[in-house]
Design a protein around this motif. Structure first.
Motif: not given
Length: 142
Positions: A35-39
């Protein structure tokens, strides 16, 4: 962008550890990391200093964190507003009317109580001479 991913970033900052942050969000560590990588991909910047362990946020990450806090606050406000709409109006409702019009008070009170059960009612009938307000008293315009 997915709002949940901002929540993951807030949890990571708060916990200072990927595993504990994932646990606090009730997700797996790979889900939180993804999720953080996607952000990061959506924004086109590195948010978290990458390494074997959490090593803080980048300068861009600090900016994203500030926005994440605003987004979280706005989401909470939205949830409160929607909840209030579902429950109906609540709080105090005060009505002042002339004694000669007091026959409508029970009808109005019952109608309000049926439609808005969380509304606390206060109805006062008085003479015309006592309805004047001092200049400093706040008045609502309807």
């Amino acid at each position: 962008m997915i709002v949940r991913n901002f929540g993951y970033l807030l949890a990571l900052y708060r916990e200072g550890h990927f595993g504990r942050a994932a646990k606090s969000c009730n997700v797996s560590q790979p889900t939180l990391s993804a999720g953080i990588k996607q952000l990061e991909q959506n924004l086109g910047v590195e948010i978290v200093r990458h390494g074997r362990r959490y090593d803080g946020l980048t300068l861009e990450g600090e900016t994203v964190l500030a926005w994440a806090k605003k987004i979280e606050s706005n989401c909470e406000g939205l949830e409160r507003d929607i909840s209030a709409l579902k429950r109906g109006l609540e709080g105090q409702f005060r009505l002042g009317l002339l004694s000669s019009a007091s026959v409508v008070a029970p009808i109005l009170s019952l109608a309000l109580a049926e439609r808005m059960p969380l509304l606390e009612q206060s109805i006062r009938a008085t003479q015309l001479s006592s309805l004047t307000c001092p200049p400093s008293a706040p008045m609502a315009q309807i």
